[in-house]
Enzyme design. Sequence first.
Site, mmCIF file in Angstrom:
data_model
loop_
_atom_site.group_PDB
_atom_site.id
_atom_site.type_symbol
_atom_site.label_atom_id
_atom_site.label_comp_id
_atom_site.label_asym_id
_atom_site.label_seq_id
_atom_site.Cartn_x
_atom_site.Cartn_y
_atom_site.Cartn_z
ATOM 1 N N SER A 58 0.857 -1.188 0.000
ATOM 2 C CA SER A 58 0.000 0.000 0.000
ATOM 3 C C SER A 58 0.889 1.232 0.000
ATOM 4 C CB SER A 58 -0.876 -0.002 1.259
ATOM 5 O OG SER A 58 -1.505 1.253 1.427
ATOM 6 N N TYR A 70 -1.758 -0.386 10.482
ATOM 7 C CA TYR A 70 -2.010 -0.739 9.078
ATOM 8 C C TYR A 70 -0.820 -0.333 8.205
ATOM 9 C CZ TYR A 70 -3.749 -0.836 4.378
ATOM 10 O OH TYR A 70 -3.855 -1.104 3.039
HETATM 11 C C1 8X3 Z 1 -5.037 1.566 0.991
HETATM 12 C C2 8X3 Z 1 -4.633 2.967 0.751
HETATM 13 O O1 8X3 Z 1 -4.662 5.358 1.516
HETATM 14 O O2 8X3 Z 1 -6.373 3.910 2.456
HETATM 15 O O3 8X3 Z 1 -3.987 0.777 1.401
HETATM 16 O O4 8X3 Z 1 -4.091 3.668 3.173
HETATM 17 S S1 8X3 Z 1 -4.960 3.989 2.062
#
Ligand code: 8X3
Length: 250
Positions: A136, A149
């Site tokens: 990501s 995350y």
């Molecule tokens: C997904 C992109 O910008 O929501 O991994 O982290 S974000």
Amino acid sequence: MSETILVTGASAGFGQAICRRLVADGHRVIGAARRIQKLQKLQGELGESFYPLQMDVTDLSQVDHALASLPADWSQIDVLINNAGLALGLAPAQEAEMADWLTMIQTNIVGLAYLTRRILPQMVERNDGYIINMGSTAGTVPYPGANIYGASKAFVKQFSLNLRADLAGKKIRVSNIEPGLCEGTEFSLVRFKGDEKRVESLYQDAHAIQPEDIANTVSWLLQQPKHVNVNRIEIMPVSQTFGTQPVYRD
Ligand code: 8X3
């Protein structure tokens, strides 16, 4: 050339779009996910080139069991696509739910590492294979509430590069796809715990990346000659960009 490709997180979003695209490209695809009914529905659509495999990537013995259950003609995995992953919540670190953090760590880090560890030896034995991880932009760009995350996706990025280092001299490729804002997946609905209004306002007029865009990227990666390794590929919608860094003064 037709390859046998294992895609995790295949029941929705990126995973489902990747399965559809790769079958259309002429590959044989094992779609792995917890929700077997969704996989069976996908099999109804994609036919014999698709093999549904029930697996929760956070349950390591279930992963072992699922891989061992593959019929002989599906057991050589040429390409592993570690797509299963999730974000839970956007609360600051001091308020976030520890249970959410553990779920992200178990799925995005432990599950991905375990699948890789299980499948890599057969690739090394054949001196042929390709691992595509789903990272990501959050693995590179910090933002408020991304805490675990983003850190889990930084793990995926560095793990991908470190695999390349371990695979020196071997004909095994590793790529990390790093998407930014994407819609058309369950990602934000899961992150916002079912708050559809919040999801709607996030994507409104944003022309975000679609699952098919990521499926196209995977398809393109697989069409590159075998001597080419794309280490990282970062993809954002045109509407998403970078900002100045705030400085708070007192
Ligand atoms: C997904 C992109 O910008 O929501 O991994 O982290 S974000």
